[in-house]
Design an enzyme around this catalytic site. Sequence first.
Site, PDB file in Angstrom:
ATOM      1  CB  SER A  62     -38.499  21.688  29.390  1.00  0.00           C
ATOM      2  OG  SER A  62     -39.510  22.314  30.130  1.00  0.00           O
TER       3      SER A  62
ATOM      4  CG  ASP B 235     -43.204  15.371  31.488  1.00  0.00           C
ATOM      5  OD1 ASP B 235     -43.828  16.135  32.253  1.00  0.00           O
ATOM      6  OD2 ASP B 235     -42.464  15.786  30.569  1.00  0.00           O
TER       7      ASP B 235
ATOM      8  CG  HIS C 118     -40.890  18.315  32.869  1.00  0.00           C
ATOM      9  ND1 HIS C 118     -41.145  18.095  31.527  1.00  0.00           N
ATOM     10  CD2 HIS C 118     -40.247  19.517  32.933  1.00  0.00           C
ATOM     11  CE1 HIS C 118     -40.702  19.118  30.821  1.00  0.00           C
ATOM     12  NE2 HIS C 118     -40.145  19.989  31.642  1.00  0.00           N
TER      13      HIS C 118
END
Length: 384
Positions: free
Chosen positions: A140, A309, A342
Site C-alpha cells: 500500500s 482490491d 485491499h
Amino acid sequence: MHFSQPLQLQSGASLSDYVLMYETYGTLNPDHSNAVLVCHALNASHHVAGVYAGQPKNVGWWDNMVGPGKALDTDRFFVIGVNNLGSCFGSTGPMHINPATGKPYGAAFPVVTVEDWVVAQGRLADELGITQFAAVMGGSLGGMQALAWSIMYPERLRHCVVIASTARLSAQNIAFNDVARQAILSDPDYRGGDFYEHGVVPRNGLRVARMVGHITYLSDDDMAEKFGRKLRDTAQTGAYQFGFGVDFEIESYLRYQGDKFSEYFDANTYLLITKALDYFDPARAHGGDLALALAQTRAKFFLASFSTDWRFSPACSREIVQALVSNRRQVTYAEIDAPHGHDAFLLDDARYMNMVGAYYEQVWQESTDLPALAITKTNSREGA
C-alpha cells in the site's frame, strides 16, 4: 535514533531536529549485504513483527510475513522497520514538542511526502552502515515508498518489492481521503489541530475517518460473506429497530473499528499521511510519463496485486509493470485471485506468501553469490 542535521522537506519547510523510531530483526552480515527495509502503510509503525515482552497481544503488523522461516526469513535477512516522520508511534510528529514554541507541533507540523520519508530512511541507513539494501519492500503506502527508493536512490537497492500499491492515487481515492479528513477537521474537538492543549481528542472525526477508510480496504464479496444483511441482535428474529442506531452487523463492525482507531491514532497524523498519499506521483515531474520517471531505476522488481482490491486495483500494478518493461527492467508480477480486497496484502493467503517467499529465495541465492560488494555510496544527507 536522533538526528540534529536539518532535513529539508519538499514543501520548503525543514525539520531541524528529529527522532526516528526503528526496529531490527535478524543479524546484519559482515558485508552488510543482507539488509531489507520494510516500509509501513497508513496506520502501521516500525513494529513490523514479533511481540514485546509482557505484551503478547501487541503483534507486529506484518508478523505473518516477517520472521524466522517466514516469507521474509529473518534467519537470512536483517530486516529494518522505520516509523515515518509525522506518525504517532515514536518518530517526531505533531504530538511532539516544537522547539520553536515549546508546545506540541499540532497542525503546525510541516507537511511531509513519501519522498521526504525516503530521504529520512536513507539517513538512518547511513548511520547503520548500510550502503545498499538487498531489498526495499512495502504494501500500500509502503509500496509507494519502495517505488520512490528505486527512483531516488537507484544504486542503493538490488530489489524493489511493491505489494498492493500504485504510482499515483486515482481521483476516487483522493476523494475518499478528503472525506475522511473533513470528518476530522469538522469535529469541534479538533480545535484547529491544537486539541492536545485542551485535553481533548477529536474522537468522532477519527471514528468516521476510519470507517470511511476501512470500507475501501474491504471488497464487496468479503463484506457480503462476513456480514451480508445480518442483524446485530439475533434475538430480534429478523425485526428492524426502525431507528438510527446499529441494526446490521456491518454497522457494528465499522463502529468497532472506528472506536478502536480513535483510541490509539492521532488526528493530525491521519491528515498528514493521507495528504502524503495524495501527493505521491513520480510521473508528474515527467509530464505524466511513468516510464520516463522509472528510466533511471536499476533494481529488479517484484509486484503483487489482488483481484478484489478496488482501492489499488491490479490495473495500478500493471501500469507500473508496463512502465518497467518498457525500460527493460527485470520484473516479476503476481496477480492473485483473492476475495479480501485491499487488506489481502496483510492476510495469510498461501499463494501470496509462497510467491513472496520464492522471490526472497532468489534474492538470498543472488546475495550469497555476490562478490565482495563494490558500491558507490550515495549520501542521503544531501537529499535526492
